[in-house]
Design an enzyme around this catalytic site. Sequence first.
Site, PDB file in Angstrom:
ATOM      1  CE1 TYR A 195      -4.082  10.040 -12.778  1.00  0.00           C
ATOM      2  CE2 TYR A 195      -2.615   8.226 -13.355  1.00  0.00           C
ATOM      3  CZ  TYR A 195      -2.914   9.581 -13.358  1.00  0.00           C
ATOM      4  OH  TYR A 195      -2.054  10.462 -13.962  1.00  0.00           O
ATOM      5  CB  SER A 250       6.698  -4.739 -11.499  1.00  0.00           C
ATOM      6  OG  SER A 250       6.071  -5.973 -11.747  1.00  0.00           O
ATOM      7  CG  HIS A 264       6.959  -3.711 -15.498  1.00  0.00           C
ATOM      8  ND1 HIS A 264       5.826  -3.229 -16.085  1.00  0.00           N
ATOM      9  CD2 HIS A 264       6.755  -5.036 -15.291  1.00  0.00           C
ATOM     10  CE1 HIS A 264       4.954  -4.233 -16.236  1.00  0.00           C
ATOM     11  NE2 HIS A 264       5.499  -5.331 -15.768  1.00  0.00           N
ATOM     12  CD  GLU A 266       3.778  -6.967  -8.529  1.00  0.00           C
ATOM     13  OE1 GLU A 266       2.842  -6.354  -9.076  1.00  0.00           O
ATOM     14  OE2 GLU A 266       4.984  -6.692  -8.745  1.00  0.00           O
ATOM     15  CG  ASP A 283       1.812  -8.737 -16.192  1.00  0.00           C
ATOM     16  OD1 ASP A 283       1.449  -8.670 -15.007  1.00  0.00           O
ATOM     17  OD2 ASP A 283       2.979  -8.495 -16.552  1.00  0.00           O
ATOM     18  CD  GLU A 314     -15.872  -1.646  28.443  1.00  0.00           C
ATOM     19  OE1 GLU A 314     -16.599  -0.822  27.864  1.00  0.00           O
ATOM     20  OE2 GLU A 314     -15.303  -2.591  27.855  1.00  0.00           O
ATOM     21  CG  HIS A 371     -22.406   2.161  26.703  1.00  0.00           C
ATOM     22  ND1 HIS A 371     -22.007   3.454  26.746  1.00  0.00           N
ATOM     23  CD2 HIS A 371     -22.030   1.679  25.483  1.00  0.00           C
ATOM     24  CE1 HIS A 371     -21.391   3.781  25.611  1.00  0.00           C
ATOM     25  NE2 HIS A 371     -21.409   2.714  24.817  1.00  0.00           N
TER      26      HIS A 371
END
Length: 436
Positions: A136, A243, A268, A333, A367, A421, A426
């Site tokens: 996107y 950001s 930003h 970040e 960037d 168990e 099993h």
Amino acid sequence: MSKPLNIVRLDANQADFGRHLDALLAWEGVSDKAVNDRVEEIIAAVRERGDAAVVEYTARFDSLDVARMDDLILDRARLELALERITPAQREALEVAAERVRSYHEKQCQESWRYTEPSGTVLGQQITPLDRAGLYVPGGKASYPSSVLMNAIPAKVAGVPEVVMMVPTPRGEINELVLAAACLAGVDRVFTVGGAQAVAALAYGTESVPRVDKIVGPGNIYVATAKRAVFGQVGIDMIAGPSEILVVCDGQTDPDWIAMDLFSQAEHDEDAQSILLSPDAAFLDAVEASLNRLIGELERADMVRVSLENRGALIKVDSLEQACEVSNRIAPEHLELSVADPEALLPSIRHAGAIFMGRFTPEALGDYCAGPNHVLPTSGTARFSSPLGVYDFQKRSSIIFCSPQGASDLARTASVLARGESLTAHARSAEYRIKN
């Protein structure tokens, strides 16, 4: 002259520092009920009516006169045309950035591996790419060709056969740089669709849009809400917050440089966050003076002012060691270590999306063209998350092959644990393989 910035000043040793820092860092990115309801409605419509719903929502939300899905598809020839239309300087910059991003991510590639035990049992791991990835990309004026490179190139390096890009064109606005970047990055299919309908189409598929395995890339609140809603049906990269930049400085870098580094995140959007840590109080004063002097030169000065006054801070620490402690608490970040010896601080940094070392390494280089990915964990999630990379477009499958002797040896252990168990089937399944 504009009024002085009202930016928060804190001292890491004040009694209530923790409370003030937590308030500064607080970010609630959860959609309200109205947004959630709208997104759920769009997703349901796309699942039920496919292309028809995508065309309907695109015409309505992007103010486009479109009647069929073919009107929303760009072929490879259109991407190549965009590459020809941009200026030579722009093309060169995109090509340099693309090559650097590709070169860096090629070093992240993992290979399948296996080993054989003395009994003949073989264990290993098989690495395979996703079949299809969806990207996107915001459209219109808020277009970021750098994001196309950062998202599509790692997918291609990972070996993903098909990358599908969704980019809205509100009011018919097409960003040639974005299309040129898609051409260079090897994007296979492009649809001029945005919003929740784009995410839904990628997640569930329509007559024209192929269903993908993972959706990556930034978007507005509707896109983020839709990505959260379809997670599980498909993978997603992350739900990104605003950001952020955290600068640690010893007081010896030009204060104008640091001011501009802080501005680079604040421009930003209004919710972006810029924080400076320094043991030099006089330097904090100098940076504040630079901020006030330079802000009037920025195209987005009003946005920068809101960002800095609402979420920015200049913080006094006792030492660079204390700065590292505060940095780890923030888990930024982007982290700039604008100091004489950044290598000395690096072992103390545990949580950061990307670390920019030294005075001559501004975050802005990361960037666009340094090479490492600029899709990074925000809002403190660097405590447990990593930058987007090749590994996000690959799967790891365990390989297990048992020889007769190996199966017999392992079955004895499995039998005991399974019966412990109370999973009798099993146990018996394993016991059939025990050699008498």
